[in-house]
Design a protein around this motif. Structure first.
Motif, PDB file in Angstrom:
ATOM      1  N   VAL A 115      23.766  -2.562 -16.298  1.00  0.00           N
ATOM      2  CA  VAL A 115      22.407  -2.046 -16.525  1.00  0.00           C
ATOM      3  C   VAL A 115      21.423  -2.808 -15.641  1.00  0.00           C
ATOM      4  CG1 VAL A 115      20.550  -1.692 -18.192  1.00  0.00           C
ATOM      5  CG2 VAL A 115      22.932  -1.371 -18.886  1.00  0.00           C
ATOM      6  N   GLU A 116      20.591  -2.056 -14.903  1.00  0.00           N
ATOM      7  CA  GLU A 116      19.634  -2.679 -13.989  1.00  0.00           C
ATOM      8  C   GLU A 116      18.242  -2.080 -14.169  1.00  0.00           C
ATOM      9  OE1 GLU A 116      19.436  -3.862  -9.292  1.00  0.00           O
ATOM     10  OE2 GLU A 116      19.877  -1.768  -9.780  1.00  0.00           O
ATOM     11  N   LEU A 117      17.250  -2.938 -14.143  1.00  0.00           N
ATOM     12  CA  LEU A 117      15.847  -2.544 -14.125  1.00  0.00           C
ATOM     13  C   LEU A 117      15.313  -2.801 -12.724  1.00  0.00           C
ATOM     14  CD1 LEU A 117      13.489  -1.544 -15.953  1.00  0.00           C
ATOM     15  CD2 LEU A 117      12.904  -3.961 -16.280  1.00  0.00           C
ATOM     16  N   SER A 118      14.622  -1.830 -12.151  1.00  0.00           N
ATOM     17  CA  SER A 118      14.136  -1.966 -10.775  1.00  0.00           C
ATOM     18  C   SER A 118      12.697  -1.490 -10.656  1.00  0.00           C
ATOM     19  CB  SER A 118      15.027  -1.183  -9.801  1.00  0.00           C
ATOM     20  OG  SER A 118      15.006   0.199 -10.107  1.00  0.00           O
ATOM     21  N   GLY A 119      12.017  -1.969  -9.632  1.00  0.00           N
ATOM     22  CA  GLY A 119      10.649  -1.562  -9.356  1.00  0.00           C
ATOM     23  C   GLY A 119      10.419  -1.414  -7.870  1.00  0.00           C
ATOM     24  N   ARG A 120       9.480  -0.532  -7.499  1.00  0.00           N
ATOM     25  CA  ARG A 120       9.223  -0.293  -6.076  1.00  0.00           C
ATOM     26  C   ARG A 120       7.746   0.002  -5.866  1.00  0.00           C
ATOM     27  NH1 ARG A 120      13.043   3.993  -3.600  1.00  0.00           N
ATOM     28  NH2 ARG A 120      11.743   5.551  -4.642  1.00  0.00           N
ATOM     29  N   TYR A 121       7.209  -0.562  -4.797  1.00  0.00           N
ATOM     30  CA  TYR A 121       5.851  -0.249  -4.356  1.00  0.00           C
ATOM     31  C   TYR A 121       5.911   0.202  -2.906  1.00  0.00           C
ATOM     32  CZ  TYR A 121       1.224  -0.862  -2.344  1.00  0.00           C
ATOM     33  OH  TYR A 121       0.045  -0.662  -1.658  1.00  0.00           O
TER      34      TYR A 121
ATOM     35  N   THR B 274      -4.345  12.193  12.000  1.00  0.00           N
ATOM     36  CA  THR B 274      -3.614  13.075  11.083  1.00  0.00           C
ATOM     37  C   THR B 274      -4.497  13.749  10.046  1.00  0.00           C
ATOM     38  OG1 THR B 274      -3.149  11.306   9.483  1.00  0.00           O
ATOM     39  CG2 THR B 274      -1.613  11.559  11.332  1.00  0.00           C
ATOM     40  N   GLY B 275      -5.704  13.212   9.833  1.00  0.00           N
ATOM     41  CA  GLY B 275      -6.579  13.755   8.805  1.00  0.00           C
ATOM     42  C   GLY B 275      -6.146  13.378   7.403  1.00  0.00           C
ATOM     43  N   LYS B 276      -5.197  12.470   7.297  1.00  0.00           N
ATOM     44  CA  LYS B 276      -4.678  12.041   6.002  1.00  0.00           C
ATOM     45  C   LYS B 276      -5.000  10.574   5.765  1.00  0.00           C
ATOM     46  CE  LYS B 276      -0.808  15.284   6.349  1.00  0.00           C
ATOM     47  NZ  LYS B 276       0.663  15.420   6.377  1.00  0.00           N
ATOM     48  N   GLY B 277      -5.273  10.246   4.534  1.00  0.00           N
ATOM     49  CA  GLY B 277      -5.584   8.871   4.186  1.00  0.00           C
ATOM     50  C   GLY B 277      -4.358   8.103   3.738  1.00  0.00           C
ATOM     51  N   SER B 278      -4.593   7.101   2.902  1.00  0.00           N
ATOM     52  CA  SER B 278      -3.525   6.217   2.455  1.00  0.00           C
ATOM     53  C   SER B 278      -2.880   6.764   1.180  1.00  0.00           C
ATOM     54  CB  SER B 278      -4.086   4.824   2.193  1.00  0.00           C
ATOM     55  OG  SER B 278      -3.097   3.958   1.707  1.00  0.00           O
ATOM     56  N   GLU B 279      -1.590   6.546   1.044  1.00  0.00           N
ATOM     57  CA  GLU B 279      -0.846   6.874  -0.170  1.00  0.00           C
ATOM     58  C   GLU B 279      -0.235   5.604  -0.742  1.00  0.00           C
ATOM     59  OE1 GLU B 279       1.822  10.393  -0.094  1.00  0.00           O
ATOM     60  OE2 GLU B 279       1.231  10.527   2.011  1.00  0.00           O
ATOM     61  N   ASN B 280      -0.282   5.464  -2.053  1.00  0.00           N
ATOM     62  CA  ASN B 280       0.369   4.359  -2.748  1.00  0.00           C
ATOM     63  C   ASN B 280       1.246   4.930  -3.844  1.00  0.00           C
ATOM     64  OD1 ASN B 280      -0.981   1.741  -1.680  1.00  0.00           O
ATOM     65  ND2 ASN B 280      -2.699   3.123  -2.087  1.00  0.00           N
ATOM     66  N   GLN B 281       2.497   4.510  -3.872  1.00  0.00           N
ATOM     67  CA  GLN B 281       3.414   4.987  -4.899  1.00  0.00           C
ATOM     68  C   GLN B 281       4.022   3.801  -5.643  1.00  0.00           C
ATOM     69  OE1 GLN B 281       7.443   6.998  -4.239  1.00  0.00           O
ATOM     70  NE2 GLN B 281       6.199   8.751  -4.885  1.00  0.00           N
ATOM     71  N   TYR B 282       4.029   3.913  -6.968  1.00  0.00           N
ATOM     72  CA  TYR B 282       4.578   2.869  -7.835  1.00  0.00           C
ATOM     73  C   TYR B 282       5.725   3.489  -8.632  1.00  0.00           C
ATOM     74  CZ  TYR B 282      -0.166   1.256  -6.807  1.00  0.00           C
ATOM     75  OH  TYR B 282      -1.343   0.920  -6.176  1.00  0.00           O
ATOM     76  N   THR B 283       6.909   2.864  -8.583  1.00  0.00           N
ATOM     77  CA  THR B 283       8.098   3.432  -9.213  1.00  0.00           C
ATOM     78  C   THR B 283       8.790   2.394 -10.090  1.00  0.00           C
ATOM     79  OG1 THR B 283       8.449   4.904  -7.319  1.00  0.00           O
ATOM     80  CG2 THR B 283      10.308   4.570  -8.802  1.00  0.00           C
ATOM     81  N   LEU B 284       9.141   2.815 -11.301  1.00  0.00           N
ATOM     82  CA  LEU B 284       9.921   1.992 -12.218  1.00  0.00           C
ATOM     83  C   LEU B 284      11.233   2.719 -12.473  1.00  0.00           C
ATOM     84  CD1 LEU B 284       9.967  -0.541 -14.064  1.00  0.00           C
ATOM     85  CD2 LEU B 284       9.071   0.922 -15.897  1.00  0.00           C
ATOM     86  N   GLY B 285      12.360   2.008 -12.265  1.00  0.00           N
ATOM     87  CA  GLY B 285      13.658   2.655 -12.384  1.00  0.00           C
ATOM     88  C   GLY B 285      14.582   1.944 -13.349  1.00  0.00           C
ATOM     89  N   LEU B 286      15.517   2.711 -13.904  1.00  0.00           N
ATOM     90  CA  LEU B 286      16.548   2.179 -14.799  1.00  0.00           C
ATOM     91  C   LEU B 286      17.870   2.817 -14.412  1.00  0.00           C
ATOM     92  CD1 LEU B 286      17.156   0.431 -17.345  1.00  0.00           C
ATOM     93  CD2 LEU B 286      16.865   2.542 -18.684  1.00  0.00           C
TER      94      LEU B 286
END
Length: 402
Positions: free
Chosen positions: A337-343, A353-365
């Motif tokens: 069993v593993e707990l993981s996180g990602r930014y 590009t006409g696009k700004g910044s994206e931030n993604q936060y992920t919690l995984g099991l």
């Protein structure tokens, strides 16, 4: 050859291999080590046959004004048939990997003869001298670490936004690989590649120059167990710290796609718009006693990012230039069993590009029933998109690998 005919050929070929395998139940490989292994009567060739697939379910919501616009889907995310071994001599190895799911074959266009793109990898690996190995064929380029990690060995359900925006993925060409030891424990690996520069399975539309990629990796504490520098999670529970530091630089001469050898072609009034595109990757993998940390940085630049017609007017296409950062960590609460996180942060050049910044936060099991060969993974991601509606994404996936 029609699509259904090609499928029948593949299925018939698999059946013939099975019928001629003469593999007894007692000597069949362990689970996760292939369906069966073949050895020529004169021992001049071997073949391991493997199969895997992933079943994925997703739910997605817009979150700017509460949870709204729900979407859900289920699909076979990946389905792969793999063959590898050696031919004539153990110094000449090969790998063939076929993609069978709809997503594996996506991207068909007039530049791939309007045919599904079955072939993922078809590569020969010749160890012609000492620690030098020459690769020839279609396979992954030595770009960002996360992309080279097999989708069967990922720590979370799928790769990060950095990979989807900046990867150089697969191409056809030649790679020269070498490794040496600076000291008893300090290992260095080097790769140099020359590729066509258009991506995988291109049959027409090869325009511009070639693509040149080089990568260097440093292992100050020695190599990882079981190629763990290219596997998610520390399932081997490294008894001593292990670290890999990698730097890769890719130059695509006169590239005509919006993301180097990926993305869509930039068309203009004379055919194709092309410009030189450079991509830099810096990454690291660390593992120790069930803890793992992977970090990646990507940067893409172009000589002239705006696609133009012959009169200088803009076509509306542009190279997706900018930066990406991904930091991912995990800890095994037990052996299974593993707990993981990602930014992840994506910062494309807004003026281009006409696009700004994206931030993604992920919690995984993750639940590893038989390591990466049989696992159930789930994760929850919140994406702060900035230039459009923010999103919440939930995924669960079952992965089985024979």
């Amino acid at each position: 050859m029609k699509l259904y005919q090609l499928r029948n050929v593949v299925i018939l070929g698999c059946i013939c291999v099975f019928l001629n395998a003469n593999a007894q139940e007692s000597n069949a490989p362990k689970f996760g080590k292939g369906l069966f292994n073949l050895i020529g009567q004169d021992s001049t060739w071997t073949m391991k046959v493997g199969l895997r697939f992933q079943t994925l379910a997703t739910s997605k919501w817009d979150v700017n004004n509460g949870l709204s616009n729900p979407e859900s889907s289920m699909l076979i995310r990946r389905s792969r048939l793999k063959f590898d071994g050696f031919a004539f001599s153990p110094k000449l190895k090969y790998k063939v990997e076929l993609g069978l799911s709809n997503r594996d074959q996506s991207g068909a266009s007039k530049y791939t003869s309007n045919a599904p793109r079955y072939i993922l990898d078809a590569v020969l690996k010749w160890n012609f001298s000492g620690n030098f190995v020459l690769w020839f064929g279609q396979t992954k380029l030595p770009g960002n670490r996360e992309r080279v990690i097999s989708s069967a060995n990922l720590q979370q359900v799928d790769r990060s936004l950095l990979n989807s925006r900046f990867t150089i993925d697969r191409d056809i060409g030649v790679q020269l690989r070498h490794h040496f030891n600076l000291t008893d424990t300090f290992l260095v690996k080097e790769i140099f590649s020359i590729a066509q520069g258009e991506g995988r399975n291109i049959t027409t539309g090869n325009v511009g120059g070639h693509q040149y990629t080089t990568r260097v990796e440093l292992f100050p504490f020695g190599d990882f167990k079981s190629k763990g520098d290219y596997k998610g999670s520390d399932l081997k529970f490294e008894p001593s710290p292990k670290l890999s530091l990698g730097v890769a630089y890719d130059f695509n001469n006169n590239a005509s796609k919006t993301r180097s050898n990926q993305g869509s072609y930039m068309l203009n009034d004379t055919g194709f718009y092309s410009t030189n595109i450079s991509t830099l990757f810096v990454d690291a993998m660390y593992k120790h006693q069930g803890f793992s940390l992977m970090a990646e940085y990507a940067n893409r630049t172009a000589d002239d990012a705006f696609a133009k017609n012959s009169d200088g007017s803009l076509t509306g296409d542009e190279v997706q230039v900018g930066n990406g950062l991904n930091i991912q960590t995990g800890y095994l609460l037990s052996k299974t069993v593993e707990l993981s996180g990602r930014y992840t942060n994506i910062s494309l050049d807004k003026e281009i590009t006409g696009k700004g910044s994206e931030n993604q936060y992920t919690l995984g099991l993750s639940k590893y029933i038989a390591g990466h060969s049989l696992k159930v993974q789930t994760d929850l991601s919140y994406t702060d998109i900035g230039f459009k509606t923010n999103q919440l994404l939930y995924r669960v996936q079952i992965d089985i690998h024979f």
